[in-house]
Scaffold this motif. Structure first.
Motif, PDB file in Angstrom:
ATOM      1  N   GLN A  64      11.227 -41.588   5.003  1.00 44.63           N
ATOM      2  CA  GLN A  64      11.649 -42.680   5.888  1.00 44.63           C
ATOM      3  C   GLN A  64      10.786 -43.916   5.706  1.00 44.63           C
ATOM      4  O   GLN A  64      11.231 -45.023   5.958  1.00 44.63           O
ATOM      5  N   ARG A  65       9.552 -43.735   5.249  1.00 44.71           N
ATOM      6  CA  ARG A  65       8.641 -44.865   5.047  1.00 44.71           C
ATOM      7  C   ARG A  65       8.732 -45.458   3.642  1.00 44.71           C
ATOM      8  O   ARG A  65       7.955 -46.320   3.282  1.00 44.71           O
ATOM      9  N   GLY A  66       9.664 -44.959   2.822  1.00 48.50           N
ATOM     10  CA  GLY A  66       9.883 -45.565   1.514  1.00 48.50           C
ATOM     11  C   GLY A  66       9.489 -44.747   0.305  1.00 48.50           C
ATOM     12  O   GLY A  66       9.677 -45.190  -0.828  1.00 48.50           O
TER      13      GLY A  66
ATOM     14  N   GLU B 279      10.952 -36.353  -5.009  1.00 50.50           N
ATOM     15  CA  GLU B 279      10.890 -35.774  -6.354  1.00 50.50           C
ATOM     16  C   GLU B 279      11.338 -34.310  -6.296  1.00 50.50           C
ATOM     17  O   GLU B 279      12.041 -33.848  -7.165  1.00 50.50           O
ATOM     18  N   ARG B 280      10.887 -33.570  -5.264  1.00 49.71           N
ATOM     19  CA  ARG B 280      11.313 -32.194  -5.038  1.00 49.71           C
ATOM     20  C   ARG B 280      11.113 -31.841  -3.569  1.00 49.71           C
ATOM     21  O   ARG B 280      10.028 -32.008  -3.023  1.00 49.71           O
ATOM     22  N   GLU B 281      12.160 -31.331  -2.946  1.00 53.75           N
ATOM     23  CA  GLU B 281      12.098 -30.909  -1.541  1.00 53.75           C
ATOM     24  C   GLU B 281      11.055 -29.802  -1.374  1.00 53.75           C
ATOM     25  O   GLU B 281      10.813 -29.031  -2.312  1.00 53.75           O
ATOM     26  N   PRO B 282      10.445 -29.678  -0.195  1.00 59.77           N
ATOM     27  CA  PRO B 282       9.502 -28.582   0.040  1.00 59.77           C
ATOM     28  C   PRO B 282      10.171 -27.230  -0.190  1.00 59.77           C
ATOM     29  O   PRO B 282      11.314 -27.009   0.233  1.00 59.77           O
TER      30      PRO B 282
ATOM     31  N   GLY C 189       1.742 -34.803  -4.240  1.00 61.04           N
ATOM     32  CA  GLY C 189       2.101 -33.450  -3.848  1.00 61.04           C
ATOM     33  C   GLY C 189       1.731 -33.176  -2.406  1.00 61.04           C
ATOM     34  O   GLY C 189       0.699 -33.624  -1.924  1.00 61.04           O
ATOM     35  N   LEU C 190       2.592 -32.441  -1.727  1.00 63.40           N
ATOM     36  CA  LEU C 190       2.306 -31.948  -0.383  1.00 63.40           C
ATOM     37  C   LEU C 190       2.214 -30.436  -0.482  1.00 63.40           C
ATOM     38  O   LEU C 190       2.984 -29.812  -1.218  1.00 63.40           O
TER      39      LEU C 190
ATOM     40  N   SER D  30       8.422 -31.716   7.966  1.00 59.18           N
ATOM     41  CA  SER D  30       8.352 -32.921   8.804  1.00 59.18           C
ATOM     42  C   SER D  30       7.600 -34.048   8.107  1.00 59.18           C
ATOM     43  O   SER D  30       8.024 -35.206   8.160  1.00 59.18           O
ATOM     44  N   VAL D  31       6.493 -33.723   7.454  1.00 54.45           N
ATOM     45  CA  VAL D  31       5.709 -34.743   6.757  1.00 54.45           C
ATOM     46  C   VAL D  31       6.523 -35.328   5.605  1.00 54.45           C
ATOM     47  O   VAL D  31       6.569 -36.545   5.403  1.00 54.45           O
ATOM     48  N   HIS D  32       7.190 -34.482   4.849  1.00 54.54           N
ATOM     49  CA  HIS D  32       8.026 -34.916   3.724  1.00 54.54           C
ATOM     50  C   HIS D  32       9.107 -35.876   4.221  1.00 54.54           C
ATOM     51  O   HIS D  32       9.295 -36.961   3.649  1.00 54.54           O
ATOM     52  N   ALA D  33       9.807 -35.504   5.290  1.00 52.70           N
ATOM     53  CA  ALA D  33      10.870 -36.352   5.848  1.00 52.70           C
ATOM     54  C   ALA D  33      10.320 -37.691   6.343  1.00 52.70           C
ATOM     55  O   ALA D  33      10.926 -38.749   6.116  1.00 52.70           O
TER      56      ALA D  33
END
Length: 100
Positions: A41-43, A47-50, A75-76, A34-37
């Protein structure tokens, strides 16, 4: 507020002194997908999907990467703890059981 970690990569592999290639700032989050998505959306630029990065004895480590508007790598990470009440061990592998 989320926890943060900083990683300084090897300058031979990632560049020394080049803008956007000196370090990675990791943010610990509770729902990485959710955070990645939301950041996309905010720009932010993907680089790499979770994805699952490591299966550790007490949790799974998930990581994903984005680039901020300046091109810096961000990084997340999410540590998904195991629910030991509904877990069984079979041949050194962890299998989650459905509670009946």
């Amino acid at each position: 507020m989320s926890n943060t970690k900083s990683m300084i990569p090897d300058p031979i592999l990632y560049g020394a002194g080049e803008f956007g290639k000196n370090s990675i700032l990791f943010f610990t989050v509770t729902n990485i997908s959710s955070v990645h998505a939301a950041l996309l959306q905010r720009g932010a630029v993907n680089e790499r999907e979770p994805a699952l990065a490591a299966n550790l004895p007490d949790h799974e480590l998930w990581t994903g990467f984005l680039r901020d508007p300046d091109g810096n790598l961000v990084g997340l990470m999410e540590e998904r703890r195991y629910d030991w009440r509904n877990t069984y061990f079979i041949s050194s592998r962890t299998v989650a059981a459905t509670a009946v």
